[in-house]
Write a protein that holds these residues in place. Structure first.
Motif, PDB file in Angstrom:
ATOM      1  N   ARG A 166     107.274  75.417  38.210  1.00 57.05           N
ATOM      2  CA  ARG A 166     107.188  76.131  36.937  1.00 57.05           C
ATOM      3  C   ARG A 166     107.475  75.217  35.762  1.00 57.05           C
ATOM      4  O   ARG A 166     106.922  75.373  34.684  1.00 57.05           O
ATOM      5  CB  ARG A 166     108.165  77.298  36.946  1.00 57.05           C
ATOM      6  CG  ARG A 166     108.050  78.215  35.723  1.00 57.05           C
ATOM      7  CD  ARG A 166     108.967  79.409  35.884  1.00 57.05           C
ATOM      8  NE  ARG A 166     108.603  80.167  37.074  1.00 57.05           N
ATOM      9  CZ  ARG A 166     109.468  80.801  37.857  1.00 57.05           C
ATOM     10  NH1 ARG A 166     110.746  80.757  37.588  1.00 57.05           N
ATOM     11  NH2 ARG A 166     109.064  81.473  38.913  1.00 57.05           N
ATOM     12  N   PHE A 167     108.388  74.257  35.930  1.00 54.38           N
ATOM     13  CA  PHE A 167     108.790  73.375  34.834  1.00 54.38           C
ATOM     14  C   PHE A 167     108.359  71.931  35.093  1.00 54.38           C
ATOM     15  O   PHE A 167     109.075  70.988  34.753  1.00 54.38           O
ATOM     16  CB  PHE A 167     110.309  73.427  34.638  1.00 54.38           C
ATOM     17  CG  PHE A 167     110.833  74.781  34.283  1.00 54.38           C
ATOM     18  CD1 PHE A 167     111.264  75.657  35.261  1.00 54.38           C
ATOM     19  CD2 PHE A 167     110.875  75.180  32.963  1.00 54.38           C
ATOM     20  CE1 PHE A 167     111.734  76.901  34.932  1.00 54.38           C
ATOM     21  CE2 PHE A 167     111.350  76.426  32.618  1.00 54.38           C
ATOM     22  CZ  PHE A 167     111.782  77.308  33.618  1.00 54.38           C
ATOM     23  N   LYS A 215     108.844  66.350  33.698  1.00 49.81           N
ATOM     24  CA  LYS A 215     108.190  65.035  33.689  1.00 49.81           C
ATOM     25  C   LYS A 215     108.514  64.283  32.403  1.00 49.81           C
ATOM     26  O   LYS A 215     108.813  63.092  32.415  1.00 49.81           O
ATOM     27  CB  LYS A 215     106.685  65.221  33.838  1.00 49.81           C
ATOM     28  CG  LYS A 215     105.907  63.910  33.917  1.00 49.81           C
ATOM     29  CD  LYS A 215     104.434  64.174  34.121  1.00 49.81           C
ATOM     30  CE  LYS A 215     103.651  62.869  34.201  1.00 49.81           C
ATOM     31  NZ  LYS A 215     102.196  63.092  34.380  1.00 49.81           N
ATOM     32  N   VAL A 216     108.476  64.996  31.273  1.00 53.73           N
ATOM     33  CA  VAL A 216     108.799  64.355  29.989  1.00 53.73           C
ATOM     34  C   VAL A 216     110.259  63.940  29.948  1.00 53.73           C
ATOM     35  O   VAL A 216     110.608  62.839  29.510  1.00 53.73           O
ATOM     36  CB  VAL A 216     108.471  65.315  28.828  1.00 53.73           C
ATOM     37  CG1 VAL A 216     108.914  64.714  27.498  1.00 53.73           C
ATOM     38  CG2 VAL A 216     106.978  65.598  28.789  1.00 53.73           C
ATOM     39  N   MET A 217     111.151  64.810  30.425  1.00 57.13           N
ATOM     40  CA  MET A 217     112.586  64.497  30.402  1.00 57.13           C
ATOM     41  C   MET A 217     112.920  63.331  31.329  1.00 57.13           C
ATOM     42  O   MET A 217     113.741  62.471  30.992  1.00 57.13           O
ATOM     43  CB  MET A 217     113.397  65.733  30.768  1.00 57.13           C
ATOM     44  CG  MET A 217     113.246  66.882  29.770  1.00 57.13           C
ATOM     45  SD  MET A 217     114.153  68.356  30.238  1.00 57.13           S
ATOM     46  CE  MET A 217     115.812  67.812  29.907  1.00 57.13           C
ATOM     47  N   SER A 220     112.756  80.112  30.675  1.00 57.58           N
ATOM     48  CA  SER A 220     113.508  80.752  31.759  1.00 57.58           C
ATOM     49  C   SER A 220     113.886  82.175  31.400  1.00 57.58           C
ATOM     50  O   SER A 220     113.862  83.072  32.232  1.00 57.58           O
ATOM     51  CB  SER A 220     114.758  79.935  32.072  1.00 57.58           C
ATOM     52  OG  SER A 220     115.615  79.911  30.943  1.00 57.58           O
ATOM     53  N   SER A 221     114.224  82.407  30.117  1.00 51.11           N
ATOM     54  CA  SER A 221     114.545  83.769  29.706  1.00 51.11           C
ATOM     55  C   SER A 221     113.323  84.664  29.804  1.00 51.11           C
ATOM     56  O   SER A 221     113.407  85.828  30.177  1.00 51.11           O
ATOM     57  CB  SER A 221     115.078  83.769  28.281  1.00 51.11           C
ATOM     58  OG  SER A 221     114.084  83.300  27.390  1.00 51.11           O
ATOM     59  N   GLY A 222     112.137  84.118  29.473  1.00 46.45           N
ATOM     60  CA  GLY A 222     110.922  84.908  29.570  1.00 46.45           C
ATOM     61  C   GLY A 222     110.551  85.224  31.004  1.00 46.45           C
ATOM     62  O   GLY A 222     110.113  86.329  31.330  1.00 46.45           O
ATOM     63  N   THR A 223     110.744  84.281  31.913  1.00 44.38           N
ATOM     64  CA  THR A 223     110.385  84.511  33.317  1.00 44.38           C
ATOM     65  C   THR A 223     111.347  85.457  34.000  1.00 44.38           C
ATOM     66  O   THR A 223     110.957  86.249  34.851  1.00 44.38           O
ATOM     67  CB  THR A 223     110.358  83.170  34.051  1.00 44.38           C
ATOM     68  OG1 THR A 223     111.619  82.517  33.845  1.00 44.38           O
ATOM     69  CG2 THR A 223     109.257  82.286  33.521  1.00 44.38           C
ATOM     70  N   LEU A 224     112.626  85.390  33.621  1.00 46.75           N
ATOM     71  CA  LEU A 224     113.607  86.248  34.284  1.00 46.75           C
ATOM     72  C   LEU A 224     113.484  87.693  33.825  1.00 46.75           C
ATOM     73  O   LEU A 224     113.819  88.621  34.541  1.00 46.75           O
ATOM     74  CB  LEU A 224     115.015  85.724  34.021  1.00 46.75           C
ATOM     75  CG  LEU A 224     115.348  84.413  34.731  1.00 46.75           C
ATOM     76  CD1 LEU A 224     116.693  83.909  34.277  1.00 46.75           C
ATOM     77  CD2 LEU A 224     115.294  84.568  36.233  1.00 46.75           C
ATOM     78  N   GLN A 225     113.097  87.868  32.553  1.00 44.62           N
ATOM     79  CA  GLN A 225     112.917  89.228  32.077  1.00 44.62           C
ATOM     80  C   GLN A 225     111.674  89.869  32.690  1.00 44.62           C
ATOM     81  O   GLN A 225     111.654  91.052  32.906  1.00 44.62           O
ATOM     82  CB  GLN A 225     112.796  89.237  30.547  1.00 44.62           C
ATOM     83  CG  GLN A 225     114.116  88.854  29.880  1.00 44.62           C
ATOM     84  CD  GLN A 225     113.965  88.729  28.374  1.00 44.62           C
ATOM     85  OE1 GLN A 225     112.863  88.911  27.864  1.00 44.62           O
ATOM     86  NE2 GLN A 225     115.034  88.433  27.693  1.00 44.62           N
TER      87      GLN A 225
END
Length: 646
Positions: free
Chosen positions: A582-583, A588-590, A641-646
């Motif tokens: 998902r991330f 990859k950028v981090m 993460s907040s959007g996916t968990l909701q």
């Protein structure tokens, strides 16, 4: 020296004649060398407004205005008594080779005491002098004769003088005549673009009616000069006034202090304006000081450690202005942030709480049109209904305020819980560091220690984060040894965690499937999908980046590398708790930026010890870029993460 030969020497210092003039004094209309500029800065901004020709910001046509004054030889106004052939002053201009003390004595007599300046003489009192100078300034600003206007302003003319007969100020006249350079000169000497004329219009209104966008944008920018300088000091950018945004408050990196903001809100408007002026002068001093220290020929000269004394101000206020120099850079930026927040609040309040106008007097026709008693009864009934509606709206607003207070109290309780949880995490983190420090030297992989290796760090988590035993047996120790001894992958390369035990791969998968069906306990990755660990790790990253930036601003060189190490560890924890599919793009950028941060800090420390200013600025900009990428990506992770968990 004759006037003709005087006006030909343009690219020289106006005080000592040095050929290396890289600074300028706006309100004096002269160029300055580095030594004379140091003396001007020690006099204070109320005496001389100093700017660098190469590195300072020059809005509008301010530079053109300055060069026009220099071409017209306005320095003769300040040296009028010296230029006369039969002068009795017995004073000579210093040479470039004279000592700094000799130049300081001459500059203070010339600019602070105005000993050699041209003086206007009138037979009547000071009121007549002020009126005469103001009227002459009104007549001068409508023409391109910039030297005459400068002479009037230098000898005491008021840039905001209101002409009783014409009903305008000099700035109104300059805008109507579209004299851009005259406008810049008046702004330098403190002309107010919000002054009203006899018709209740400002210079900005006339510029808008004349459809002169250049003058309109310049006046609009000058009206918000202080707030624009504060926004540029915090975020290195200014608001877009053309789109209607007049106050830019940075959303990241700064937090409002509730105690200081409450004190600011209690200040009356005149005291708040005095504080804003003092902070503006301090910000200008620090920005000029930064440019000053970047000059090679200014290193050996004395700096200005605090704001010089202004004799027109009280002793208490001068002491408060000098105490602003004790503020560290983060403290001053937080104060500027609070001032911007309160400025926006006061501006909104001024729009909402405008006083009604009671200056008009009713005429006889208005008295004849007064309502009858029947009309008054009807109006009273209508006003009673409107009052009831207002009362109901007021009750609803009070209910909403009570609800908001309850939500605020609930949020405070949640914040206290999160603080306690963070304290527990810090203790666990310290225990984890102690365990990691006990890993033997054999666990070093390709030059990386077990402490800074991402793979070794993820494998040596605490016991609750490991995979539970399968069928009553734990993982084989040989698997852990083979996992550590294999070649580390790159930052973009995915690993097969079962490499080295290929013969037992199918059995291992069967055991995992049997364990999930039998126990019903969530797997390791189900814990990663919870929001609470992600919030904690993102908070740790933000806190670590703030500590690193604080060390850089406070010149704590020895602590930069450990703080960068903390940023690396916090980011590694966050990546370990994220679902990779998902991330994938964000991680990859981090992972690309993460190994670059600590080497840049090492290079910054080396450049700071060597005193190389260019390398310091280069590495500091790189560290700022990498830290901003990490923080912005953590914010995106938290939102996603907040959007996916909701």
């Amino acid at each position: 020296m004759s006037r003709k030969s005087y006006s030909q020497n343009l690219e020289v210092c106006g005080d000592c004649g040095s050929l290396e003039a890289t600074w300028a004094s706006l309100n004096k209309g002269i160029l300055l060398c580095t030594q004379c500029c140091s003396i001007h800065r020690s006099l204070g901004r109320h005496i001389s407004q100093v700017k660098s020709l190469q590195k300072s910001l020059w809005p509008g046509k301010q530079m053109s205005m300055l060069m026009t004054l220099i071409n017209n030889g306005v320095n003769s106004i300040w040296e009028h008594m010296l230029l006369e052939n039969n002068s009795k002053m017995l004073k000579k201009k210093p040479n470039p080779r004279d000592s700094l003390e000799t130049k300081a004595e001459f500059i203070k007599a010339k600019h602070q005491m105005c000993t050699f300046a041209l003086r206007q003489t009138f037979d009547d009192g000071p009121i007549c002098i002020e009126n005469e100078l103001g009227k002459q300034l009104h007549a001068s600003v409508r023409s391109p004769n910039l030297e005459t206007s400068f002479k009037l302003l230098a000898t005491g003319a008021d840039p905001n003088y209101f002409h009783d007969e014409k009903g305008t100020t000099p700035l109104h006249v300059a805008v109507k005549s579209e004299q851009f350079l005259q406008l810049e000169l008046l702004l330098v000497y403190g002309a107010d673009p919000s002054c009203l004329d006899a018709h209740g219009k400002t210079p900005i209104d006339y510029a808008k009616n004349n459809a002169n966008k250049e003058i309109y944008n310049r006046l609009l920018e000058s009206q918000y000069e202080v707030s624009d300088s504060f926004s540029y000091y915090l975020a290195m950018r200014k608001p877009d006034h053309q789109s209607g945004v007049h106050i830019l408050i940075p959303q990241n990196g700064f937090f409002s202090n509730s105690a200081s903001l409450e004190k600011l809100q209690k200040l009356p408007n005149h005291l708040f304006e005095e504080l804003v002026v003092d902070v503006f002068d301090e910000v200008d001093r620090r920005q000029t000081e930064a440019i000053w220290l970047s000059c090679v020929d200014a290193i050996e000269l004395n700096t200005v450690p605090f704001l010089p004394v202004d004799p027109t101000l009280s002793t208490t206020r001068n002491q408060g202005r000098q105490k602003l120099a004790r503020f560290s850079t983060p403290e001053l930026k937080n104060l500027v942030y609070d001032i911007l927040v309160d400025t926006q609040r006061r501006q909104i309040k001024s729009y909402c709480d405008e006083d009604p106008v009671y200056d008009t007097v009713a005429s006889d026709e208005d008295y004849e049109a007064l309502p009858t008693p029947k009309d008054l009864n009807k109006s009273n009934t209508s006003t009673d209904g409107s009052c009831q509606e207002k009362n109901s709206e007021f009750m609803e607003l009070t209910k909403q305020l009570k609800l908001s207070d309850s939500t605020i109290s609930d949020l405070k309780a949640e914040v206290d819980k999160l603080k306690a949880y963070i304290e527990n995490l810090t203790t666990e983190n310290n225990d984890l560091k102690s365990k990691l420090s006990q890993i033997p030297e054999k666990s070093r992989l390709n030059g990386e220690t077990a402490f800074n290796s991402l793979d070794t760090f993820l494998m040596n988590q605490e016991e609750p984060n490991r995979v539970p035993p399968l069928n009553g047996r734990s993982l084989d120790d040989s698997f852990v040894f083979e996992r550590r001894s294999q070649r580390p992958s790159s930052m973009y390369e995915t690993r097969d965690i079962t490499k080295g035990i290929k013969t037992n791969r199918h059995a291992f998968k069967h055991q995992l499937k049997d364990f999930d069906q039998r126990s019903g306990i969530q797997s390791l990755y189900s814990e990663r999908n919870s929001r609470q660990p992600i919030e904690i790790h993102t908070a740790n990253i933000t806190k670590s980046v703030q500590q690193l930036w604080k060390c850089l601003n406070e010149s704590s060189i020895d602590e930069c590398i450990p703080k960068a190490e903390k940023v690396k560890i916090a980011t590694a924890k966050l990546i370990a708790n994220l679902p990779r599919e998902r991330f994938a793009d964000i991680t990859k950028v981090m992972l690309d930026v993460l190994p670059r941060l600590q080497p840049e800090c090492k290079e910054y420390v080396a450049a700071s010890r060597e005193g190389d200013v260019k390398l310091i600025e280069h590495h500091l900009s790189k560290i700022r870029e990498y830290a901003y990428i990490l923080v912005s990506n953590t914010r995106d992770i938290l939102a996603k993460s907040s959007g996916t968990l909701q």
